[in-house]
Design an enzyme around this catalytic site. Structure first.
Site, PDB file in Angstrom:
ATOM      1  N   ASP A   1       5.727   5.171   4.995  1.00 12.60           N
ATOM      2  CA  ASP A   1       4.703   5.310   3.956  1.00 12.60           C
ATOM      3  C   ASP A   1       3.486   6.085   4.477  1.00 12.60           C
ATOM      4  O   ASP A   1       2.340   5.680   4.284  1.00 12.60           O
ATOM      5  CB  ASP A   1       4.293   3.931   3.430  1.00 12.60           C
ATOM      6  CG  ASP A   1       3.628   4.015   2.056  1.00 12.60           C
ATOM      7  OD1 ASP A   1       3.741   5.071   1.392  1.00 12.60           O
ATOM      8  OD2 ASP A   1       2.999   3.020   1.645  1.00 12.60           O
TER       9      ASP A   1
ATOM     10  N   LYS B   1      -6.267  -9.013   7.445  1.00  9.97           N
ATOM     11  CA  LYS B   1      -5.397  -8.735   6.294  1.00  9.97           C
ATOM     12  C   LYS B   1      -4.699 -10.037   5.935  1.00  9.97           C
ATOM     13  O   LYS B   1      -3.972 -10.594   6.768  1.00  9.97           O
ATOM     14  CB  LYS B   1      -4.396  -7.643   6.714  1.00  9.97           C
ATOM     15  CG  LYS B   1      -3.576  -7.066   5.606  1.00  9.97           C
ATOM     16  CD  LYS B   1      -2.889  -5.783   6.071  1.00  9.97           C
ATOM     17  CE  LYS B   1      -1.971  -5.249   4.996  1.00  9.97           C
ATOM     18  NZ  LYS B   1      -1.333  -3.987   5.381  1.00  9.97           N
TER      19      LYS B   1
ATOM     20  N   LEU C   1     -12.616  -5.306   2.141  1.00 11.02           N
ATOM     21  CA  LEU C   1     -12.610  -3.870   2.438  1.00 11.02           C
ATOM     22  C   LEU C   1     -11.649  -3.132   1.513  1.00 11.02           C
ATOM     23  O   LEU C   1     -11.844  -1.974   1.185  1.00 11.02           O
ATOM     24  CB  LEU C   1     -12.157  -3.627   3.888  1.00 11.02           C
ATOM     25  CG  LEU C   1     -13.088  -4.101   4.995  1.00 11.02           C
ATOM     26  CD1 LEU C   1     -12.377  -4.068   6.343  1.00 11.02           C
ATOM     27  CD2 LEU C   1     -14.330  -3.230   5.038  1.00 11.02           C
TER      28      LEU C   1
ATOM     29  N   ALA D   1      -1.554  -7.623   0.143  1.00  6.68           N
ATOM     30  CA  ALA D   1      -2.566  -8.367   0.895  1.00  6.68           C
ATOM     31  C   ALA D   1      -3.972  -7.912   0.545  1.00  6.68           C
ATOM     32  O   ALA D   1      -4.165  -6.863  -0.059  1.00  6.68           O
ATOM     33  CB  ALA D   1      -2.331  -8.147   2.395  1.00  6.68           C
TER      34      ALA D   1
ATOM     35  N   ARG E   1      -7.832  -3.806  -1.175  1.00 10.40           N
ATOM     36  CA  ARG E   1      -6.690  -4.629  -1.569  1.00 10.40           C
ATOM     37  C   ARG E   1      -5.486  -3.738  -1.725  1.00 10.40           C
ATOM     38  O   ARG E   1      -5.586  -2.658  -2.306  1.00 10.40           O
ATOM     39  CB  ARG E   1      -6.950  -5.299  -2.920  1.00 10.40           C
ATOM     40  CG  ARG E   1      -7.821  -6.513  -2.860  1.00 10.40           C
ATOM     41  CD  ARG E   1      -7.859  -7.164  -4.245  1.00 10.40           C
ATOM     42  NE  ARG E   1      -9.154  -7.731  -4.522  1.00 10.40           N
ATOM     43  CZ  ARG E   1      -9.537  -8.933  -4.145  1.00 10.40           C
ATOM     44  NH1 ARG E   1      -8.720  -9.699  -3.458  1.00 10.40           N
ATOM     45  NH2 ARG E   1     -10.737  -9.381  -4.445  1.00 10.40           N
ATOM     46  N   GLY E   2      -4.369  -4.185  -1.213  1.00 11.22           N
ATOM     47  CA  GLY E   2      -3.124  -3.457  -1.412  1.00 11.22           C
ATOM     48  C   GLY E   2      -2.210  -4.312  -2.261  1.00 11.22           C
ATOM     49  O   GLY E   2      -2.627  -5.327  -2.832  1.00 11.22           O
ATOM     50  N   SER E   3      -0.956  -3.896  -2.348  1.00  8.57           N
ATOM     51  CA  SER E   3      -0.027  -4.629  -3.198  1.00  8.57           C
ATOM     52  C   SER E   3       0.361  -5.957  -2.572  1.00  8.57           C
ATOM     53  O   SER E   3       0.768  -6.881  -3.274  1.00  8.57           O
ATOM     54  CB  SER E   3       1.216  -3.775  -3.444  1.00  8.57           C
ATOM     55  OG  SER E   3       1.716  -3.331  -2.211  1.00  8.57           O
TER      56      SER E   3
ATOM     57  N   VAL F   1      -7.609  -7.077   2.423  1.00  6.62           N
ATOM     58  CA  VAL F   1      -8.175  -6.798   3.740  1.00  6.62           C
ATOM     59  C   VAL F   1      -9.689  -7.022   3.675  1.00  6.62           C
ATOM     60  O   VAL F   1     -10.363  -6.479   2.797  1.00  6.62           O
ATOM     61  CB  VAL F   1      -7.874  -5.345   4.179  1.00  6.62           C
ATOM     62  CG1 VAL F   1      -8.414  -5.092   5.580  1.00  6.62           C
ATOM     63  CG2 VAL F   1      -6.377  -5.063   4.129  1.00  6.62           C
TER      64      VAL F   1
HETATM   65  N1  LIG Z   1      -8.191  -2.112   9.788  1.00  2.00           N
HETATM   66  C1  LIG Z   1      -8.851  -1.750   8.704  1.00  2.00           C
HETATM   67  N2  LIG Z   1     -10.153  -1.381   8.758  1.00  2.00           N
HETATM   68  C2  LIG Z   1     -10.814  -1.002   7.638  1.00  2.00           C
HETATM   69  N3  LIG Z   1     -10.272  -0.983   6.406  1.00  2.00           N
HETATM   70  C3  LIG Z   1      -8.983  -1.337   6.276  1.00  2.00           C
HETATM   71  C4  LIG Z   1      -8.208  -1.749   7.407  1.00  2.00           C
HETATM   72  N4  LIG Z   1      -6.956  -2.033   6.992  1.00  2.00           N
HETATM   73  C5  LIG Z   1      -6.956  -1.817   5.673  1.00  2.00           C
HETATM   74  N5  LIG Z   1      -8.161  -1.412   5.231  1.00  2.00           N
HETATM   75  C6  LIG Z   1      -8.525  -1.101   3.831  1.00  2.00           C
HETATM   76  O1  LIG Z   1      -7.773  -1.932   2.974  1.00  2.00           O
HETATM   77  C7  LIG Z   1      -6.928  -1.142   2.120  1.00  2.00           C
HETATM   78  C8  LIG Z   1      -5.608  -1.864   1.902  1.00  2.00           C
HETATM   79  O2  LIG Z   1      -4.968  -2.035   3.170  1.00  2.00           O
HETATM   80  P1  LIG Z   1      -3.411  -1.840   3.351  1.00  2.00           P
HETATM   81  O3  LIG Z   1      -3.003  -0.486   2.838  1.00  2.00           O
HETATM   82  O4  LIG Z   1      -3.078  -2.142   4.772  1.00  2.00           O
HETATM   83  O5  LIG Z   1      -2.896  -2.987   2.392  1.00  2.00           O
HETATM   84  P2  LIG Z   1      -1.449  -3.163   1.784  1.00  2.00           P
HETATM   85  O6  LIG Z   1      -1.418  -4.425   0.975  1.00  2.00           O
HETATM   86  O7  LIG Z   1      -0.451  -3.076   2.898  1.00  2.00           O
HETATM   87  O8  LIG Z   1      -1.380  -1.876   0.859  1.00  2.00           O
HETATM   88  P3  LIG Z   1      -0.134  -1.200   0.154  1.00  2.00           P
HETATM   89  O9  LIG Z   1      -0.258  -1.509  -1.294  1.00  2.00           O
HETATM   90  O10 LIG Z   1      -0.325   0.292   0.447  1.00  2.00           O
HETATM   91  O11 LIG Z   1       1.103  -1.756   0.798  1.00  2.00           O
HETATM   92  C9  LIG Z   1      -6.814   0.202   2.831  1.00  2.00           C
HETATM   93  O12 LIG Z   1      -6.567   1.258   1.937  1.00  2.00           O
HETATM   94  C10 LIG Z   1      -8.169   0.340   3.508  1.00  2.00           C
HETATM   95  O13 LIG Z   1      -9.125   0.834   2.585  1.00  2.00           O
END
Ligand SMILES: Nc1ncnc2c1ncn2[C@@H]1O[C@H](COP(=O)(O)OP(=O)(O)OP(=O)(O)O)[C@@H](O)[C@H]1O
Length: 416
Positions: free
Chosen positions: A130, A35, A12, A18, A14-16, A20
């Site tokens: 954030d 995640k 769905l 993890a 990718r963040g920095s 998802v």
């Molecule tokens: N519960 C969810 N349902 C649907 N999509 C999700 C969900 N959680 C995350 N996503 C998708 O995955 C993307 C990345 O998730 P998230 O921001 O939690 O990751 P992260 O690694 O913590 O990111 P960051 O780089 O901002 O720290 C989100 O922008 C969203 O598009």
């Protein structure tokens, strides 16, 4: 219900820290989001788990559990955090779908929902750190829900968190100066997010350099420019969020009684619930430096280095998953026959329809989630059991072969 056996689906986002993915509970058939990060790099996820597991609010993404599994492709152990699936994608996605500007009535109700989440969090001694459009997700009930607690600080938790973190464009002056990051910094970020909802852009425009923007936020006397077409009530609300001096800034608890949101409690309409059933998006189109989350320890140069690293994000879709390449035969009507899911990369033909597809060749992977009837499978063993119209079978994901950053849901015309 505890999630014991589950199946991972497509990515769905990718963040920095993890990746998802969508996932299916093998016992109940329900969809949820997972995640994941390698166990050796899961500290942020564990912190998120420790905070999320203590929360219960309709305005915060729900925690459903966690486990450790083996990634069969890499043989690595993965830490997995199970979360409520938010089919409407992020608030940033919602703004884009509305051509970069949400109507003021929608901004009011989204603001009310985020603010309600913040009142709840701040009361629990938690600072999110954030808040921004990308970290607010639209749930299946149509509500905006605060997500991504990777930067959060919690007074009473095992992982208290002390360092300054967040996204430069949304940082409060005291945060940009590295002084403090308390609950009022979330209120400033909420103000920036409201500007994002109204304008479709980040709050500070005309900056090409993160150090310059941090200097501007931290050391000038400026506040972000307010859109001139919004109501006086909206301007007044924003002016209370965007007070540079945190000791004078309004708290979330004060703001919840402001006339801009006070009447919007029940404004999230049926329409917005329906509109929320749309494709989750790639993170590539969000890859601008303005929106990158950082953990900022100190020096500008270090910050730039982190930004440079962050901008080399991989495509949000990986090729090592078992996508099936299909060819679009027709531009009309139904998914008449969904080929079996066996064998990644296998080319098959499928009749697709309704809405134009700009590419003729794409890949898909059924996830068995039906947006109309809720969590029931409309795909069984790779076969569509209902002759779903595109719009009925929202979680069959498509991606083009050539452009890995694009993806579609069956049911959605080309979203590019
Ligand atoms: N519960 C969810 N349902 C649907 N999509 C999700 C969900 N959680 C995350 N996503 C998708 O995955 C993307 C990345 O998730 P998230 O921001 O939690 O990751 P992260 O690694 O913590 O990111 P960051 O780089 O901002 O720290 C989100 O922008 C969203 O598009």
């Amino acid at each position: 219900m505890e999630i014991q056996k589950w199946r991972r689906g497509g990515v769905l986002g990718r963040g920095s820290c993890a990746t998802v993915s969508i996932a299916t509970n093998s016992t109940s058939g329900e969809s949820f989001a997972v995640k994941s990060a390698p166990v050796s790099r899961a500290e942020v996820l564990r912190r998120e788990q420790s905070i999320l597991s203590s929360l219960d609010s309709p305005f915060i993404i729900s925690y459903l559990g966690s486990d450790i599994s083996k990634d069969h492709r890499t043989d690595q152990l993965c830490y997995n955090l199970f979360l409520e699936y938010a089919p409407g994608g992020s608030l940033t996605d919602e703004v884009k779908r509305q051509y970069g500007r949400l109507p003021e009535s929608v901004v009011r109700s989204r603001t009310f929902e985020i603010l309600s989440g913040l009142v709840y969090l701040h009361d629990m001694g938690i600072v999110h750190c954030d808040i921004k459009g990308q970290n607010v997700l639209i749930g299946s009930d149509g509500h905006a829900k605060i997500a991504d607690f990777g930067c959060a600080k919690c007074e009473f938790c095992e992982y208290a968190g002390s360092q300054i973190s967040g996204t430069p464009m949304y940082m409060a002056p005291e945060v940009a100066r590295g002084e403090e990051q308390g609950t009022l910094a979330d209120v400033w970020a909420l103000g920036c997010t409201i500007i994002e909802m109204f304008t479709g852009t980040v709050p500070w425009v005309g900056f090409s350099d993160p150090v310059a923007v941090l200097r501007q936020i931290g050391h000038s006397s400026d506040v972000p420019m307010l859109p001139d077409w919004i109501s006086d009530e909206a301007k007044d609300f924003l002016s209370k969020c965007l007070i540079r001096n945190p000791s004078k800034r309004w708290s979330a608890e004060q703001l919840i009684n402001h006339p801009f949101v006070a009447s919007s409690e029940n404004l999230t309409s049926e329409k917005s619930v329906i509109e929320s059933w749309v494709s989750p998006k790639s993170i590539l189109d969000q890859g601008m430096w303005e929106s990158m989350t950082l953990n900022l320890e100190s020096e500008p140069l270090e910050r730039i280095g982190m930004l440079a690293g962050a901008s080399t994000a991989e495509p949000a879709w990986s090729d090592d998953e078992d996508w099936i390449t299909v060819r679009c035969k027709s531009e009309d009507a139904f998914v008449t026959d969904v080929p079996s899911t066996s064998g990644g990369g296998k080319e098959e033909e499928v009749s697709l329809a309704g809405g134009h597809m700009e590419t003729e060749e794409f890949q898909f992977k059924p996830h068995g989630y039906d947006s109309v009837s809720g969590n029931k499978n409309c795909l069984e063993g790779g076969k569509c059991n209902k002759n779903c119209r595109f719009s009925d079978c929202n979680s069959v994901l498509l991606k083009t072969r050539k452009e890995l950053s694009m993806r579609f849901l069956i049911g959605y015309p080309c979203l590019v």
